[in-house]
Write an enzyme that holds these catalytic residues in place. Sequence first.
Site, PDB file in Angstrom:
ATOM      1  CG  ASP A   9      -0.335  -0.294   2.249  1.00  0.00           C
ATOM      2  OD1 ASP A   9       1.013  -0.497   2.453  1.00  0.00           O
ATOM      3  OD2 ASP A   9      -0.411  -0.185   4.168  1.00  0.00           O
ATOM      4  CG  ASP A  14       4.079   0.159   1.740  1.00  0.00           C
ATOM      5  OD1 ASP A  14       3.646  -0.600   1.439  1.00  0.00           O
ATOM      6  OD2 ASP A  14       3.974   0.781   2.495  1.00  0.00           O
ATOM      7  CG  ASN A  36       0.531   3.202   4.237  1.00  0.00           C
ATOM      8  OD1 ASN A  36       0.600   3.864   5.368  1.00  0.00           O
ATOM      9  ND2 ASN A  36       1.898   2.957   3.686  1.00  0.00           N
ATOM     10  CB  THR A 120       4.633  -4.044   2.944  1.00  0.00           C
ATOM     11  OG1 THR A 120       3.996  -3.968   1.668  1.00  0.00           O
ATOM     12  CG2 THR A 120       5.830  -4.832   2.547  1.00  0.00           C
ATOM     13  CG  PHE A 161      -1.333   1.668  10.107  1.00  0.00           C
ATOM     14  CD1 PHE A 161      -2.420   2.178  10.116  1.00  0.00           C
ATOM     15  CD2 PHE A 161      -1.428   1.263   8.709  1.00  0.00           C
ATOM     16  CE1 PHE A 161      -3.574   3.181   9.249  1.00  0.00           C
ATOM     17  CE2 PHE A 161      -1.568   1.240   7.657  1.00  0.00           C
ATOM     18  CZ  PHE A 161      -3.211   2.548   8.223  1.00  0.00           C
ATOM     19  CG  ASN A 162       0.363  -3.029   7.716  1.00  0.00           C
ATOM     20  OD1 ASN A 162       0.376  -2.029   7.151  1.00  0.00           O
ATOM     21  ND2 ASN A 162       2.049  -3.533   7.450  1.00  0.00           N
ATOM     22  CG  HIS A 235       7.423   0.305   9.764  1.00  0.00           C
ATOM     23  ND1 HIS A 235       8.201  -0.141  10.809  1.00  0.00           N
ATOM     24  CD2 HIS A 235       7.301   1.873   9.485  1.00  0.00           C
ATOM     25  CE1 HIS A 235       7.544   1.066  11.801  1.00  0.00           C
ATOM     26  NE2 HIS A 235       7.374   2.525  11.203  1.00  0.00           N
ATOM     27  CG  ASP A 236       5.945  -1.685   4.895  1.00  0.00           C
ATOM     28  OD1 ASP A 236       5.859  -1.658   5.354  1.00  0.00           O
ATOM     29  OD2 ASP A 236       5.171  -0.611   3.862  1.00  0.00           O
TER      30      ASP A 236
HETATM   31  C1  BDR Z   1       3.090   0.199   8.520  1.00  0.00           C
HETATM   32  O1  BDR Z   1       1.841   1.042   8.200  1.00  0.00           O
HETATM   33  C2  BDR Z   1       2.303   1.893   7.144  1.00  0.00           C
HETATM   34  O2  BDR Z   1       1.622   2.815   7.662  1.00  0.00           O
HETATM   35  C3  BDR Z   1       3.827   1.248   6.791  1.00  0.00           C
HETATM   36  O3  BDR Z   1       3.852   1.711   5.136  1.00  0.00           O
HETATM   37  C4  BDR Z   1       4.084  -0.253   7.320  1.00  0.00           C
HETATM   38  O4  BDR Z   1       3.677  -1.403   6.483  1.00  0.00           O
HETATM   39  C5  BDR Z   1       3.947   0.428   9.868  1.00  0.00           C
HETATM   40  O5  BDR Z   1       2.976   0.003  11.009  1.00  0.00           O
HETATM   41 CA    CA Z   2       2.841  -0.481   4.214  1.00  0.00          CA
END
Ligand code: BDR
Ligand code: CA
Length: 323
Positions: A9, A14, A36, A120, A161-162, A235-236
């Site tokens: 996303d 990403d 996102n 991701t 978040f994800n 992160h991703d």
């Molecule tokens: C995740 O949430 C999104 O905002 C980022 O792209 C990542 O996948 C981090 O918590």
């Molecule tokens: Ca992401």
Amino acid sequence: MKKVILDCDPGHDDAFGIMLAVRHLEVLGITTIGGNCTLDKVTVNALKVLEVLERSDIPVYPGHSCPMVAPLVTAPQFHGVSGMDGPVLPEPEVQAQKKHAVDYMIETVMNTEDVTLIATGPLTNIAAAINREPRIVERVKELSIMGGSVTYGNWTPAAEFNIFVDPEAAYRVFNSGMHVKMSGVNLTRQCCLTAEHIGKFREIGTKAANLAADLTEFFLDSTVKSAALSGANMHDACAVAWIINPDLIKAADMHIDIELKGELTRGMTVCDYRHLRGTDPMVDLCRVPTMEARGKQPNAEAALELDFDGFLNLLYGTLKSYN
Ligand code: BDR
Ligand code: CA
């Protein structure tokens, strides 16, 4: 090269995942998911990144626009209104595919040996594919996700978040029998880019490196303002790097389940690491002996420690290798 489908996303981090994957893995296709930002925008962002990398030959398949049960939550405070604010990129010349991401995923996995999935964003597309064609669980080589946490969350104190965006999908995936590699925020907070790294990207100076610099500048600023952190967590990119070079990450097997009902904990990845002798999961777990697992058998490998210097070498080498 390992064959992968990247479900994402984009999203600043990403985009870093795409840059790494396209260079070091055989990316069969990119599938997109509302997360996102809305599905239309993250799909355009994926196409834009591929154009910068001169890899518009990789097809992009839009997937689900919203989670299985809950309404979509987006993250404009981190990624801006476009989902990938900062870099100024032309509208993509190549369009997204008409086929739905879930159809593409099922067809590809059923007809191709040894496909690895990397996810991701929220896990909605993956869960939908498992629901529609459960045989993909056995066919997929492994699934590397960015999501969840062995310790604290980032969106809420308990949830990342994800997973928070679509806990029902995450529940389906973690309870499917598919082998999951989880790069949670406990790991990805170790992947922290600052002004020093932006300087290095500018020095490298390729189109890809300049994109990396522009992305990090925006993401660093938004992260400092919105989360009071001192660096931008890519992160991703960790979930992708783990597939490229497994030695970059130390991990431990454990059983992970998803909290769906908790008033304060919905979307939490409940990690059973009672069989690991460490007391502090951020420090000890990957250095201590493992006992017989208690409770349910492990269904996942949770990432615990990142070789950040090794990650940077991989990233710098990748950015140099593009035009
Ligand atoms: C995740 O949430 C999104 O905002 C980022 O792209 C990542 O996948 C981090 O918590
Ligand atoms: Ca992401």
